[in-house]
Design a protein around this motif. Sequence first.
Motif, PDB file in Angstrom:
ATOM      1  N   UNK A  18     -12.245  25.071   3.613  1.00 46.83           N
ATOM      2  CA  UNK A  18     -12.908  25.166   2.596  1.00 46.83           C
ATOM      3  C   UNK A  18     -12.197  25.875   1.444  1.00 46.83           C
ATOM      4  N   UNK A  19     -12.238  25.214   0.293  1.00 51.46           N
ATOM      5  CA  UNK A  19     -11.760  25.910  -0.727  1.00 51.46           C
ATOM      6  C   UNK A  19     -10.292  25.876  -0.860  1.00 51.46           C
ATOM      7  N   UNK A  49     -16.126  10.773   3.974  1.00 48.70           N
ATOM      8  CA  UNK A  49     -16.141  10.404   2.784  1.00 48.70           C
ATOM      9  C   UNK A  49     -17.535  11.283   2.075  1.00 48.70           C
ATOM     10  N   UNK A  50     -18.086  11.866   2.723  1.00 47.25           N
ATOM     11  CA  UNK A  50     -19.243  12.632   2.223  1.00 47.25           C
ATOM     12  C   UNK A  50     -20.589  11.985   2.258  1.00 47.25           C
ATOM     13  N   UNK A  51     -20.724  10.692   2.754  1.00 47.11           N
ATOM     14  CA  UNK A  51     -21.955   9.959   2.581  1.00 47.11           C
ATOM     15  C   UNK A  51     -23.112  10.546   3.217  1.00 47.11           C
ATOM     16  N   UNK A  52     -23.085  11.616   4.094  1.00 46.96           N
ATOM     17  CA  UNK A  52     -23.951  12.529   4.693  1.00 46.96           C
ATOM     18  C   UNK A  52     -24.885  13.295   3.390  1.00 46.96           C
ATOM     19  N   UNK A  53     -24.283  13.615   2.572  1.00 45.43           N
ATOM     20  CA  UNK A  53     -24.932  14.353   1.452  1.00 45.43           C
ATOM     21  C   UNK A  53     -26.276  13.833   0.987  1.00 45.43           C
ATOM     22  N   UNK A 109     -23.154  22.686  -4.871  1.00 47.32           N
ATOM     23  CA  UNK A 109     -22.053  23.166  -4.231  1.00 47.32           C
ATOM     24  C   UNK A 109     -21.373  22.244  -3.019  1.00 47.32           C
ATOM     25  N   UNK A 110     -22.126  21.712  -2.366  1.00 50.72           N
ATOM     26  CA  UNK A 110     -21.782  20.936  -1.439  1.00 50.72           C
ATOM     27  C   UNK A 110     -20.840  19.340  -1.999  1.00 50.72           C
ATOM     28  N   UNK A 111     -21.569  19.214  -3.145  1.00 55.84           N
ATOM     29  CA  UNK A 111     -21.107  18.007  -3.835  1.00 55.84           C
ATOM     30  C   UNK A 111     -19.820  18.349  -4.204  1.00 55.84           C
ATOM     31  N   UNK A 112     -19.648  19.406  -4.856  1.00 52.01           N
ATOM     32  CA  UNK A 112     -18.245  19.649  -5.150  1.00 52.01           C
ATOM     33  C   UNK A 112     -17.285  19.853  -4.168  1.00 52.01           C
ATOM     34  N   UNK A 113     -17.666  20.329  -3.102  1.00 55.46           N
ATOM     35  CA  UNK A 113     -16.618  20.405  -1.652  1.00 55.46           C
ATOM     36  C   UNK A 113     -16.327  19.001  -1.430  1.00 55.46           C
ATOM     37  N   UNK A 114     -17.455  17.973  -1.316  1.00 58.47           N
ATOM     38  CA  UNK A 114     -17.077  16.753  -0.828  1.00 58.47           C
ATOM     39  C   UNK A 114     -16.274  15.863  -1.806  1.00 58.47           C
ATOM     40  N   UNK A 115     -16.363  16.280  -3.053  1.00 60.97           N
ATOM     41  CA  UNK A 115     -15.807  15.604  -4.090  1.00 60.97           C
ATOM     42  C   UNK A 115     -14.139  15.908  -3.723  1.00 60.97           C
ATOM     43  N   UNK A 116     -13.977  17.224  -3.483  1.00 60.97           N
ATOM     44  CA  UNK A 116     -12.552  17.858  -3.398  1.00 60.97           C
ATOM     45  C   UNK A 116     -12.064  17.049  -2.106  1.00 60.97           C
ATOM     46  N   UNK A 117     -12.653  16.950  -1.050  1.00 57.62           N
ATOM     47  CA  UNK A 117     -12.219  16.402  -0.084  1.00 57.62           C
ATOM     48  C   UNK A 117     -11.736  15.195  -0.152  1.00 57.62           C
ATOM     49  N   UNK A 118     -12.629  14.069  -0.887  1.00 56.87           N
ATOM     50  CA  UNK A 118     -12.372  12.721  -1.152  1.00 56.87           C
ATOM     51  C   UNK A 118     -11.217  12.731  -2.081  1.00 56.87           C
ATOM     52  N   UNK A 119     -11.115  13.549  -3.095  1.00 59.84           N
ATOM     53  CA  UNK A 119     -10.016  13.458  -3.934  1.00 59.84           C
ATOM     54  C   UNK A 119      -8.575  13.884  -3.240  1.00 59.84           C
TER      55      UNK A 119
END
Length: 369
Positions: free
Chosen positions: A108-109, A277-281, A329-339
């Motif tokens: 994270x981060x 991919x963060x689909x769970x959000x 906050x979680x959207x930013x984290x998942x966007x980062x993971x995806x990127x």
Amino acid sequence: MKTPIHAAHGCEATDRLRRLGWNEHFDGLMTNPGFDPDRVARVVSAQRDLFLVADGRAEWICTPSGKLRRARREDYPVTGDWVIVDESVVQRVLPRRNTLRRGEAGSRGKQDGAAPREQPIAANLDTVLIVSGLDRDYNPRRLERYLALVYNCGMTPVIVLTKADLLDCPDAFRAEAEAVAPGVPVVLTSTVDGSGAEGLHGYLGPGRTAAMIGSSGAGKSSLANMLLGHDVRATAAVSRSVGKGRHTTTSRELIAMPQGGLLMDNPGIREIAFAGDGAGLDAAFADILELAESCRFADCTHRHEPGCAVLRAVDTGILPPERLDNYRKMQREMDYVRARSEKSADYVEKERWRDRAMEIRRITKRGKR
């Protein structure tokens, strides 16, 4: 007409495996040429390079084959996996129905540019019990993170609120949890009087596998003991000074339950890092997505745009601002993971073409000599 001996033998093996959670999802493997159900076992516990496996008749210790030792981390056996075994050696992992996974601890981060690595926790689960104690452990924002994690893995969550005996009115917390997780069952439990156990029996029926996740001290081991009917997991009191639990569970192990299913306890999770991919959000915050459909702009960020239905819901008290903040906050984290994942994939492709170019250059030089 008599049943062929080998067919009857296969049915007997399948019946044994079904008691360990084998189901119709895996039945298709039986038709593969050379597939031998007598070589199939389930990983009951995984400890580094040692696996406790079971086939419905016995349990024994196995080691990984040389090929498995060189496998990617996400392909290495974890608790709940179905594997092909030759005597005391695990040869390969059968295709998983699903995998409970998270980003590795410390991801994270992370700003080093590398894609966060996935950490498989367990495999082939029917239900994930998100356990939260009604003491200092209880936190609606953390429940939202757990829900996103479980949905991201394509699994079915159930929220279990333990230590209900500590409160005069625990139903208020259940109502809040239900608001945080629309449509998700919420069960109040207490190991002091045994309440709530019946509400969980249905998730532990014959052939079913459930896993518990939650913080240290949330009461997972005590809950397992209550559902089992006797103590099988060590427990420890929560520290009164800081309200943190002690790691009494240090391994993941499938426990055979009297209801006919299997239950997995897990060490406490201190950091809920995302992978995939963060689909769970979207599933965890379905109410925000539903509100967003009424926003004036299709690409609304729900921050300052006029006609934003999400911000209007916050202003009118329909949507708690803390929930929206956690979603962002979680959207930013998942966007980062995806990127990071996409960048890593591009880097791998560039490396592959660079290696090819160097090989062509070497061949060309040799041809000129």
